[in-house]
Design a protein around this motif. Sequence first.
Motif, PDB file in Angstrom:
ATOM      1  N   ILE A  39       0.835  -1.199   0.000  1.00  0.00           N
ATOM      2  CA  ILE A  39       0.000   0.000   0.000  1.00  0.00           C
ATOM      3  C   ILE A  39       0.872   1.252   0.000  1.00  0.00           C
ATOM      4  O   ILE A  39       0.547   2.258  -0.648  1.00  0.00           O
ATOM      5  N   GLU A  40       2.001   1.202   0.694  1.00  0.00           N
ATOM      6  CA  GLU A  40       2.911   2.357   0.736  1.00  0.00           C
ATOM      7  C   GLU A  40       3.510   2.616  -0.653  1.00  0.00           C
ATOM      8  O   GLU A  40       3.581   3.771  -1.111  1.00  0.00           O
ATOM      9  N   ASP A  41       3.926   1.548  -1.317  1.00  0.00           N
ATOM     10  CA  ASP A  41       4.515   1.702  -2.647  1.00  0.00           C
ATOM     11  C   ASP A  41       3.480   2.158  -3.671  1.00  0.00           C
ATOM     12  O   ASP A  41       3.803   2.925  -4.588  1.00  0.00           O
ATOM     13  N   LEU A  42       2.250   1.693  -3.529  1.00  0.00           N
ATOM     14  CA  LEU A  42       1.189   2.152  -4.429  1.00  0.00           C
ATOM     15  C   LEU A  42       0.925   3.641  -4.229  1.00  0.00           C
ATOM     16  O   LEU A  42       0.726   4.389  -5.186  1.00  0.00           O
ATOM     17  N   GLY A  43       0.920   4.064  -2.967  1.00  0.00           N
ATOM     18  CA  GLY A  43       0.734   5.488  -2.679  1.00  0.00           C
ATOM     19  C   GLY A  43       1.841   6.325  -3.291  1.00  0.00           C
ATOM     20  O   GLY A  43       1.586   7.390  -3.872  1.00  0.00           O
ATOM     21  N   ASP A  44       3.078   5.834  -3.187  1.00  0.00           N
ATOM     22  CA  ASP A  44       4.209   6.544  -3.793  1.00  0.00           C
ATOM     23  C   ASP A  44       4.077   6.595  -5.313  1.00  0.00           C
ATOM     24  O   ASP A  44       4.409   7.615  -5.947  1.00  0.00           O
TER      25      ASP A  44
ATOM     26  N   ILE B  53      -6.408   2.431  -2.339  1.00  0.00           N
ATOM     27  CA  ILE B  53      -5.804   3.560  -3.046  1.00  0.00           C
ATOM     28  C   ILE B  53      -6.850   4.295  -3.881  1.00  0.00           C
ATOM     29  O   ILE B  53      -6.872   5.537  -3.943  1.00  0.00           O
ATOM     30  N   THR B  54      -7.736   3.550  -4.521  1.00  0.00           N
ATOM     31  CA  THR B  54      -8.775   4.157  -5.360  1.00  0.00           C
ATOM     32  C   THR B  54      -9.678   5.060  -4.540  1.00  0.00           C
ATOM     33  O   THR B  54      -9.975   6.194  -4.931  1.00  0.00           O
ATOM     34  N   VAL B  55     -10.144   4.542  -3.406  1.00  0.00           N
ATOM     35  CA  VAL B  55     -11.025   5.332  -2.539  1.00  0.00           C
ATOM     36  C   VAL B  55     -10.306   6.578  -2.043  1.00  0.00           C
ATOM     37  O   VAL B  55     -10.868   7.681  -2.046  1.00  0.00           O
ATOM     38  N   HIS B  56      -9.065   6.428  -1.614  1.00  0.00           N
ATOM     39  CA  HIS B  56      -8.290   7.567  -1.109  1.00  0.00           C
ATOM     40  C   HIS B  56      -8.138   8.636  -2.194  1.00  0.00           C
ATOM     41  O   HIS B  56      -8.311   9.831  -1.929  1.00  0.00           O
ATOM     42  N   SER B  57      -7.833   8.210  -3.413  1.00  0.00           N
ATOM     43  CA  SER B  57      -7.659   9.162  -4.515  1.00  0.00           C
ATOM     44  C   SER B  57      -8.977   9.833  -4.867  1.00  0.00           C
ATOM     45  O   SER B  57      -9.030  11.034  -5.161  1.00  0.00           O
ATOM     46  N   HIS B  58     -10.055   9.064  -4.821  1.00  0.00           N
ATOM     47  CA  HIS B  58     -11.379   9.600  -5.144  1.00  0.00           C
ATOM     48  C   HIS B  58     -11.777  10.682  -4.142  1.00  0.00           C
ATOM     49  O   HIS B  58     -12.303  11.735  -4.516  1.00  0.00           O
ATOM     50  N   VAL B  59     -11.495  10.424  -2.869  1.00  0.00           N
ATOM     51  CA  VAL B  59     -11.817  11.409  -1.828  1.00  0.00           C
ATOM     52  C   VAL B  59     -11.023  12.688  -2.059  1.00  0.00           C
ATOM     53  O   VAL B  59     -11.522  13.802  -1.828  1.00  0.00           O
ATOM     54  N   ARG B  60      -9.797  12.563  -2.539  1.00  0.00           N
ATOM     55  CA  ARG B  60      -8.950  13.723  -2.807  1.00  0.00           C
ATOM     56  C   ARG B  60      -9.213  14.316  -4.188  1.00  0.00           C
ATOM     57  O   ARG B  60      -8.490  15.205  -4.631  1.00  0.00           O
TER      58      ARG B  60
ATOM     59  N   GLY C  51     -13.472   4.505  -9.317  1.00  0.00           N
ATOM     60  CA  GLY C  51     -12.573   4.480 -10.458  1.00  0.00           C
ATOM     61  C   GLY C  51     -13.114   5.290 -11.629  1.00  0.00           C
ATOM     62  O   GLY C  51     -14.320   5.369 -11.844  1.00  0.00           O
ATOM     63  N   TYR C  52     -12.208   5.893 -12.379  1.00  0.00           N
ATOM     64  CA  TYR C  52     -12.592   6.756 -13.496  1.00  0.00           C
ATOM     65  C   TYR C  52     -13.203   5.945 -14.632  1.00  0.00           C
ATOM     66  O   TYR C  52     -14.214   6.317 -15.214  1.00  0.00           O
ATOM     67  N   LEU C  53     -12.556   4.817 -14.956  1.00  0.00           N
ATOM     68  CA  LEU C  53     -13.096   3.964 -16.015  1.00  0.00           C
ATOM     69  C   LEU C  53     -12.628   2.536 -15.815  1.00  0.00           C
ATOM     70  O   LEU C  53     -11.712   2.253 -15.040  1.00  0.00           O
ATOM     71  N   THR C  54     -13.282   1.633 -16.531  1.00  0.00           N
ATOM     72  CA  THR C  54     -12.848   0.243 -16.600  1.00  0.00           C
ATOM     73  C   THR C  54     -12.843  -0.158 -18.057  1.00  0.00           C
ATOM     74  O   THR C  54     -13.379   0.551 -18.917  1.00  0.00           O
ATOM     75  N   PHE C  55     -12.248  -1.307 -18.332  1.00  0.00           N
ATOM     76  CA  PHE C  55     -12.154  -1.775 -19.712  1.00  0.00           C
ATOM     77  C   PHE C  55     -13.025  -3.008 -19.911  1.00  0.00           C
ATOM     78  O   PHE C  55     -13.047  -3.922 -19.080  1.00  0.00           O
ATOM     79  N   GLY C  56     -13.742  -3.021 -21.035  1.00  0.00           N
ATOM     80  CA  GLY C  56     -14.542  -4.171 -21.418  1.00  0.00           C
ATOM     81  C   GLY C  56     -14.298  -4.479 -22.882  1.00  0.00           C
ATOM     82  O   GLY C  56     -14.366  -3.587 -23.729  1.00  0.00           O
ATOM     83  N   THR C  57     -13.997  -5.714 -23.202  1.00  0.00           N
ATOM     84  CA  THR C  57     -13.655  -6.091 -24.571  1.00  0.00           C
ATOM     85  C   THR C  57     -14.907  -6.428 -25.379  1.00  0.00           C
ATOM     86  O   THR C  57     -15.964  -6.734 -24.836  1.00  0.00           O
TER      87      THR C  57
END
Length: 518
Positions: free
Chosen positions: A136-141, A172-179, A204-210
């Motif tokens: 989680i720390e490395d993802l935040g970085d 990380i997604t939730v944290h970024s969304h809140v910010r 999340g901003y988007l997802t991918f579907g084939t």
Amino acid sequence: MANGEGATLICVPIMADTVDQMVALIHKAKFSGADLVEVRLDHLKSFNPSVDIETVIKQSSLPTLFTYRPTWEGGQYAGDEDSRRDALRLAMKLGADYIDVELQVANEFYNSLQEDKPSKCKIIVSSHNYQFTPSIEDLGDLVARIQATGADIVKFATTAKDISDVARVFQITVHSHVRAVPIIALVMGERGLMSRVLCPKFGGYLTFGTLESGKVSAPGQPTIKELLDLYNFRMIGPDTKIYGIIGNPVGHSKSPLLYNEAFRTAGINGVYLRFLVDDVASFFQTYSSSDFAGFSCTIPHKEAAAMCCDEVDPTAKSIGAVNCVIRRQADGKLFGCNTDYVGAITAIEEGLQGLHSASSVTGSPLAGKLFVIIGAGGAGKALAYGAKEKGARVVIANRTYERAKELADAVGAQALSLADLEGFHPETGMILANTTSIGMHPKVDETPVSKEVLQYYSLVFDAVYTPKITRLLWEAEESGARIVTGVEMLIGQAYEQYERFTGLPAPKELFKRIMANS
């Protein structure tokens, strides 16, 4: 809202040899319900940037995201960086809605912009990890480093070695969304599926579907049809409750067909997923929030799941296995029960009703019957308990005799090795039930017993339901036995699970119709 303007977007990756093929696929994507397309320039066999990019933009019926992925980031482009950078800049100039630039070269790309970038075009700065999911720390970085480039949208994709890895990406997604940081955060591989489906819940901003199954731009992408029609993607939001089936393997499971259609029909704010789980205890410990509300359990986790529950109902405790786990909303405790034996035994009893020898003073056509069960796992235990309760004489056959003996001693039955079953026919008119995965797709040519043995059985049941008619069942039918499929058990056990999940009566006719059409 997830993307700052509306709900989470569905982006269809467009991969083709020619621009004409790409334009045709873009129109197909629009018809399929996509919000935008990712044009993968690195897949073109021949590429004239000034002509081809303009053609795609002018003829596209959807907003465009241009990606020119190099081989060093998992793509197919192996040329020089200057040409690649020029093509992306040209896409911006000609009217692209988004471009994707890899983190490794993002600063150089920004420095190469000779003029202010077009206000319409948003730059996605991306990073892909095809080996694992960092801490989680490395993802935040990582997110901080991507933001520092000046990215309009942060994107990273990692690889799930275990399904618990996805939880860190959700965090990380939730944290970024809140910010208010637009973020695309996905986990690749089958274990990462829920990261793709649950984007609307976690921001999340988007997802991918084939467009087609198997034709993916990254491992583990579902089809847009699955997102929209199977998982009811447009209905998922922050308050959506999460349900699913825990197993390994689990990709074959048809349970999402049943529950998601039933949820949609009843207006229930829930989604039902496939969870490829290696360690059940770790899964429950990681996904301990009340949002993860209920689980079905299948091979090989039914016994381990029972040990993880805070409370197990008396029947399931006797069986020693659960196939249904509910998280109580009041205290977060896990409650386990077993609906396997009810579904399977009821289906077998109904199958016996039509046989002339099915009369019984006890009311159950199983009473007094010799009931042979192949397998000593969770499903085998459930059937042994249920058959014994109905008055049957039970025999347990297993590849490992010791496991068969252990279960037989527990329920008051006879034990055999699977090899011994070939010569076991003390009488005719017996019942045979396979509770193992032998014969399940893709190993459809396998069967637990030879065809010669099947002449001694009046009814044969197989818990496997992919395929619906296994080799065991069609050989049994050819031998004159009545057959009961795993689909009938699946539907029967699902009734009680649905009622425990929702508190509503099971939509029995809907379940039958779905399975008949699947």
